[in-house]
Design an enzyme around this catalytic site. Structure first.
Site, PDB file in Angstrom:
ATOM      1  N   HIS A 140      55.322  39.027   2.674  1.00 23.28           N
ATOM      2  CA  HIS A 140      55.903  40.043   3.551  1.00 23.28           C
ATOM      3  C   HIS A 140      55.711  41.476   3.072  1.00 23.28           C
ATOM      4  O   HIS A 140      55.648  42.395   3.883  1.00 23.28           O
ATOM      5  CB  HIS A 140      57.413  39.819   3.709  1.00 23.28           C
ATOM      6  CG  HIS A 140      57.770  38.701   4.631  1.00 23.28           C
ATOM      7  ND1 HIS A 140      57.729  38.824   5.998  1.00 23.28           N
ATOM      8  CD2 HIS A 140      58.177  37.428   4.395  1.00 23.28           C
ATOM      9  CE1 HIS A 140      58.102  37.682   6.558  1.00 23.28           C
ATOM     10  NE2 HIS A 140      58.376  36.813   5.601  1.00 23.28           N
ATOM     11  N   GLU A 183      55.848  36.169  11.117  1.00 24.68           N
ATOM     12  CA  GLU A 183      55.565  34.992  10.280  1.00 24.68           C
ATOM     13  C   GLU A 183      54.209  34.349  10.562  1.00 24.68           C
ATOM     14  O   GLU A 183      53.532  33.923   9.633  1.00 24.68           O
ATOM     15  CB  GLU A 183      56.668  33.931  10.443  1.00 24.68           C
ATOM     16  CG  GLU A 183      58.038  34.358   9.937  1.00 24.68           C
ATOM     17  CD  GLU A 183      58.145  34.498   8.413  1.00 24.68           C
ATOM     18  OE1 GLU A 183      57.170  34.170   7.700  1.00 24.68           O
ATOM     19  OE2 GLU A 183      59.198  34.965   7.939  1.00 24.68           O
TER      20      GLU A 183
HETATM   21 CO    CO Z   1      59.246  34.938   5.958  1.00 27.42          CO
END
Ligand code: CO
Ligand code: PHE
Length: 296
Positions: A140, A183
């Site tokens: 991320h 995601e």
């Molecule tokens: Co995640």
């Protein structure tokens, strides 16, 4: 012995094993990481850097380099925060694991990204069901340096706080957007498809599958369509949605979602693997190897 917080183990409930975590922000207990834990980081880091060459989008690769992360040791949140502060104003905060929705949204709305401080065990190198430090940090954090994407993440947090105040269905719809973009998103770049979704970049198997397998659908980004689409949490995705740019993402999600949530109330959910009339099909999946049920 350490006085640092240690991970709270999953607990048996009537829903099976469910992780029970504190919502508190914790200091990264960096000095407590074992040699094995640093080695797990090294193994995963080397392997993914290699797999992602030519597969991850330019912004992911370039920004990851700007952090100066290396396989030598688990990065210190403090050092990454210096780079983030100067670039986009985001800050990492250490947490035990998955947070309640509203706590998570509040962090994002304030440009704080919660990072799980613990890393998976060696036997979980290939697969772990819940996010750990490797997923959160490697997956991320790089795009938090990308100005447009960094703004999208904050906007999502604010949208989450709002959806939470509307009703549980609004949250279901919004969560699907996070799933299929943050995601598991793909992006068109340099005449081909590239990965930007964190759930993909932190998985060797899905990095290859999402781009090269004939099995999954790859469909052009469509906000309302995504919000109706169920997803998989225990297998690779049956469908990936493709954006043209991060600008497209932030532009499409700028309008107030309140009327959209209301319209979606009247519409049924779409199964994870369905292709529908009106979809901009980049690739129609063969469906090979798909489980027949289990969509969330
Ligand atoms: Co995640
Ligand atoms: N525009 C959305 C709303 O009104 C907020 C949002 C922005 C949600 C970006 C997700 C991503 O709810």
């Amino acid at each position: 012995m350490s006085s640092q917080p240690r991970r709270v183990e999953s607990q048996q409930t009537d829903k099976g094993y469910v992780p029970i975590y504190t919502t508190a922000v914790v200091d990264q207990p960096w000095a407590d990481y074992t040699k094995t834990e640093h080695e797990t980081w090294a193994t995963l880091f080397r392997r993914q850097r290699d797999v992602l060459k030519g597969r991850a989008c330019r912004e992911f690769i370039d920004n990851q380099e700007r952090f100066g992360m290396t396989p030598d040791a688990i990065p210190r949140f403090e050092e990454l925060n210096e780079v983030l502060a100067k670039a986009t104003g985001w800050q990492l905060v250490g947490v035990e694991g998955l947070l309640p929705d509203l706590t998570f949204f509040d962090h994002l709305a304030n440009r704080r990204f919660p990072v799980t401080w613990w890393i998976r065990k060696p036997e979980q190198i290939d697969y772990i069901a819940e996010p750990d430090l490797f997923h959160d940090l490697f997956g991320h954090v790089p795009l938090l340096l990308e100005p447009v994407f960094a703004d999208y993440m904050q906007a999502y947090g604010r949208g989450g706080v709002k959806a939470h105040g509307i009703d549980p269905n609004a949250l279901v719809h919004l969560t699907r957007l996070y799933w299929y973009t943050v995601e598991f998103g793909l992006i068109r770049q340099d005449g081909g498809l590239r990965i930007y979704g964190s759930g993909i970049v932190s998985s060797k198997g899905e990095s290859m599958y999402s781009l090269e397998s004939p099995a999954p659908n790859r469909i052009g980004f469509d906000l309302a369509r995504i919000m109706r689409t169920r997803y998989r949490i225990d297998t690779y995705q049956k469908t990936y949605f493709v954006i043209d740019s991060f600008e497209q993402l932030i532009d499409a999600t700028r309008p107030d979602f309140t009327p959209l949530y209301r319209e979606l109330e009247a519409q049924s959910a779409i199964a994870a693997g369905d292709v529908r009339e009106g979809d901009v099909v980049v690739h129609r999946g063969t469906g090979e190897g798909w489980a027949t049920d289990g969509d969330v």
